[in-house]
Design a protein around this motif. Structure first.
Motif, PDB file in Angstrom:
ATOM      1  N   ASN A   7     -25.584  13.030   8.539  1.00 49.18           N
ATOM      2  CA  ASN A   7     -25.059  13.110   7.175  1.00 49.18           C
ATOM      3  C   ASN A   7     -25.019  14.537   6.622  1.00 49.18           C
ATOM      4  O   ASN A   7     -24.992  14.718   5.414  1.00 49.18           O
ATOM      5  CB  ASN A   7     -25.868  12.218   6.220  1.00 49.18           C
ATOM      6  CG  ASN A   7     -25.820  10.774   6.639  1.00 49.18           C
ATOM      7  OD1 ASN A   7     -24.800  10.288   7.104  1.00 49.18           O
ATOM      8  ND2 ASN A   7     -26.941  10.093   6.499  1.00 49.18           N
ATOM      9  N   SER A   8     -25.048  15.540   7.491  1.00 47.21           N
ATOM     10  CA  SER A   8     -24.942  16.902   6.985  1.00 47.21           C
ATOM     11  C   SER A   8     -23.487  17.181   6.614  1.00 47.21           C
ATOM     12  O   SER A   8     -22.560  16.643   7.202  1.00 47.21           O
ATOM     13  CB  SER A   8     -25.440  17.917   8.008  1.00 47.21           C
ATOM     14  OG  SER A   8     -24.616  17.900   9.149  1.00 47.21           O
ATOM     15  N   LEU A   9     -23.320  17.996   5.624  1.00 44.62           N
ATOM     16  CA  LEU A   9     -21.979  18.335   5.165  1.00 44.62           C
ATOM     17  C   LEU A   9     -21.394  19.423   6.060  1.00 44.62           C
ATOM     18  O   LEU A   9     -22.125  20.280   6.555  1.00 44.62           O
ATOM     19  CB  LEU A   9     -22.031  18.821   3.722  1.00 44.62           C
ATOM     20  CG  LEU A   9     -22.497  17.786   2.705  1.00 44.62           C
ATOM     21  CD1 LEU A   9     -22.653  18.439   1.332  1.00 44.62           C
ATOM     22  CD2 LEU A   9     -21.534  16.627   2.633  1.00 44.62           C
ATOM     23  N   PRO A  10     -20.084  19.413   6.259  1.00 40.30           N
ATOM     24  CA  PRO A  10     -19.473  20.464   7.088  1.00 40.30           C
ATOM     25  C   PRO A  10     -19.512  21.807   6.370  1.00 40.30           C
ATOM     26  O   PRO A  10     -19.592  21.871   5.141  1.00 40.30           O
ATOM     27  CB  PRO A  10     -18.031  19.985   7.264  1.00 40.30           C
ATOM     28  CG  PRO A  10     -17.780  19.068   6.127  1.00 40.30           C
ATOM     29  CD  PRO A  10     -19.108  18.453   5.767  1.00 40.30           C
ATOM     30  N   THR A  11     -19.485  22.841   7.148  1.00 43.41           N
ATOM     31  CA  THR A  11     -19.347  24.190   6.607  1.00 43.41           C
ATOM     32  C   THR A  11     -17.865  24.476   6.515  1.00 43.41           C
ATOM     33  O   THR A  11     -17.162  24.493   7.528  1.00 43.41           O
ATOM     34  CB  THR A  11     -20.026  25.216   7.535  1.00 43.41           C
ATOM     35  OG1 THR A  11     -21.410  24.908   7.629  1.00 43.41           O
ATOM     36  CG2 THR A  11     -19.843  26.625   7.003  1.00 43.41           C
ATOM     37  N   TRP A  12     -17.376  24.657   5.291  1.00 45.19           N
ATOM     38  CA  TRP A  12     -15.942  24.873   5.083  1.00 45.19           C
ATOM     39  C   TRP A  12     -15.612  26.346   5.182  1.00 45.19           C
ATOM     40  O   TRP A  12     -16.349  27.207   4.688  1.00 45.19           O
ATOM     41  CB  TRP A  12     -15.512  24.352   3.715  1.00 45.19           C
ATOM     42  CG  TRP A  12     -15.580  22.877   3.609  1.00 45.19           C
ATOM     43  CD1 TRP A  12     -16.507  22.150   2.926  1.00 45.19           C
ATOM     44  CD2 TRP A  12     -14.704  21.926   4.214  1.00 45.19           C
ATOM     45  NE1 TRP A  12     -16.253  20.807   3.071  1.00 45.19           N
ATOM     46  CE2 TRP A  12     -15.159  20.635   3.851  1.00 45.19           C
ATOM     47  CE3 TRP A  12     -13.586  22.032   5.026  1.00 45.19           C
ATOM     48  CZ2 TRP A  12     -14.530  19.471   4.268  1.00 45.19           C
ATOM     49  CZ3 TRP A  12     -12.953  20.873   5.452  1.00 45.19           C
ATOM     50  CH2 TRP A  12     -13.420  19.615   5.070  1.00 45.19           C
ATOM     51  N   ILE A  13     -14.499  26.626   5.781  1.00 39.94           N
ATOM     52  CA  ILE A  13     -13.946  27.979   5.824  1.00 39.94           C
ATOM     53  C   ILE A  13     -12.639  27.939   5.053  1.00 39.94           C
ATOM     54  O   ILE A  13     -11.756  27.139   5.354  1.00 39.94           O
ATOM     55  CB  ILE A  13     -13.708  28.449   7.274  1.00 39.94           C
ATOM     56  CG1 ILE A  13     -15.038  28.497   8.026  1.00 39.94           C
ATOM     57  CG2 ILE A  13     -13.014  29.801   7.291  1.00 39.94           C
ATOM     58  CD1 ILE A  13     -14.905  28.904   9.475  1.00 39.94           C
ATOM     59  N   PHE A  14     -12.551  28.797   4.056  1.00 43.85           N
ATOM     60  CA  PHE A  14     -11.361  28.848   3.209  1.00 43.85           C
ATOM     61  C   PHE A  14     -10.466  29.998   3.650  1.00 43.85           C
ATOM     62  O   PHE A  14     -10.936  31.084   3.986  1.00 43.85           O
ATOM     63  CB  PHE A  14     -11.757  29.011   1.743  1.00 43.85           C
ATOM     64  CG  PHE A  14     -12.451  27.791   1.195  1.00 43.85           C
ATOM     65  CD1 PHE A  14     -11.710  26.797   0.585  1.00 43.85           C
ATOM     66  CD2 PHE A  14     -13.816  27.631   1.323  1.00 43.85           C
ATOM     67  CE1 PHE A  14     -12.335  25.654   0.093  1.00 43.85           C
ATOM     68  CE2 PHE A  14     -14.453  26.494   0.843  1.00 43.85           C
ATOM     69  CZ  PHE A  14     -13.706  25.508   0.222  1.00 43.85           C
ATOM     70  N   LEU A  59     -10.642  24.564   6.439  1.00 43.44           N
ATOM     71  CA  LEU A  59     -10.978  23.793   7.629  1.00 43.44           C
ATOM     72  C   LEU A  59     -12.489  23.834   7.795  1.00 43.44           C
ATOM     73  O   LEU A  59     -13.122  24.843   7.465  1.00 43.44           O
ATOM     74  CB  LEU A  59     -10.345  24.402   8.887  1.00 43.44           C
ATOM     75  CG  LEU A  59      -8.883  24.141   9.175  1.00 43.44           C
ATOM     76  CD1 LEU A  59      -8.446  24.915  10.424  1.00 43.44           C
ATOM     77  CD2 LEU A  59      -8.617  22.660   9.380  1.00 43.44           C
ATOM     78  N   ALA A  60     -13.052  22.771   8.322  1.00 39.11           N
ATOM     79  CA  ALA A  60     -14.461  22.788   8.684  1.00 39.11           C
ATOM     80  C   ALA A  60     -14.632  23.792   9.823  1.00 39.11           C
ATOM     81  O   ALA A  60     -13.742  23.957  10.660  1.00 39.11           O
ATOM     82  CB  ALA A  60     -14.916  21.401   9.116  1.00 39.11           C
ATOM     83  N   ALA A  61     -15.767  24.480   9.849  1.00 38.77           N
ATOM     84  CA  ALA A  61     -16.008  25.495  10.883  1.00 38.77           C
ATOM     85  C   ALA A  61     -15.821  24.918  12.277  1.00 38.77           C
ATOM     86  O   ALA A  61     -15.229  25.562  13.149  1.00 38.77           O
ATOM     87  CB  ALA A  61     -17.406  26.089  10.723  1.00 38.77           C
ATOM     88  N   GLU A  62     -16.296  23.701  12.503  1.00 40.67           N
ATOM     89  CA  GLU A  62     -16.142  23.098  13.840  1.00 40.67           C
ATOM     90  C   GLU A  62     -14.672  22.884  14.183  1.00 40.67           C
ATOM     91  O   GLU A  62     -14.282  22.959  15.345  1.00 40.67           O
ATOM     92  CB  GLU A  62     -16.921  21.797  13.954  1.00 40.67           C
ATOM     93  CG  GLU A  62     -16.420  20.688  13.065  1.00 40.67           C
ATOM     94  CD  GLU A  62     -17.296  19.451  13.116  1.00 40.67           C
ATOM     95  OE1 GLU A  62     -16.726  18.359  13.275  1.00 40.67           O
ATOM     96  OE2 GLU A  62     -18.515  19.578  13.008  1.00 40.67           O
ATOM     97  N   ASN A  63     -13.834  22.655  13.185  1.00 39.26           N
ATOM     98  CA  ASN A  63     -12.404  22.477  13.444  1.00 39.26           C
ATOM     99  C   ASN A  63     -11.706  23.806  13.683  1.00 39.26           C
ATOM    100  O   ASN A  63     -10.680  23.854  14.368  1.00 39.26           O
ATOM    101  CB  ASN A  63     -11.736  21.707  12.313  1.00 39.26           C
ATOM    102  CG  ASN A  63     -12.102  20.243  12.346  1.00 39.26           C
ATOM    103  OD1 ASN A  63     -12.470  19.705  13.394  1.00 39.26           O
ATOM    104  ND2 ASN A  63     -12.030  19.593  11.209  1.00 39.26           N
TER     105      ASN A  63
END
Length: 108
Positions: A7-14, A59-63
């Motif tokens: 349930n951790s939130l994604p790290t977003w990259i703008f 995008l999420a960092a993993e994406n």
């Protein structure tokens, strides 16, 4: 790469509008160039690009990592890519990598 807690939130990259547009246009030219040889990975790549150019340009960092890999696979789908293809790929990877590098070390 990301925190593995449930349930951790994604790290977003703008991304700025300019960066999002450049990555989107360059990547879509790569996809058009690779055509059928890219096959089943095409839809996943297009989905990530659609999310990137959506209103928030994020995008999420993993994406971001996934997109870099997919674009690399796209270029590798043809053993002799044209030099302009390498330039398109380089444009995408430079922007995406720069954004990853801007994350605080604990986020990567």
């Amino acid at each position: 790469m990301l925190n593995n807690k449930e349930n951790s939130l994604p790290t977003w990259i703008f991304f700025s509008n300019v960066d999002a547009t450049l990555v989107n246009e360059s990547a879509r030219q790569l996809l058009a160039w690779s055509g059928e040889s890219f096959g089943r990975l095409l839809a996943g790549t297009e989905n990530l690009l659609d999310v990137l150019v959506d209103g928030d340009h994020r995008l999420a960092a993993e994406n971001v990592v996934k997109l870099i890999g997919l674009l690399g696979a796209c270029v590798a789908s043809n053993p002799t890519p044209h030099p302009s293809v390498r330039e398109l790929f380089t444009d995408c990877v430079m922007i995406l990598s720069r954004k990853l590098a801007e994350l605080p070390r604990e986020e990567v």
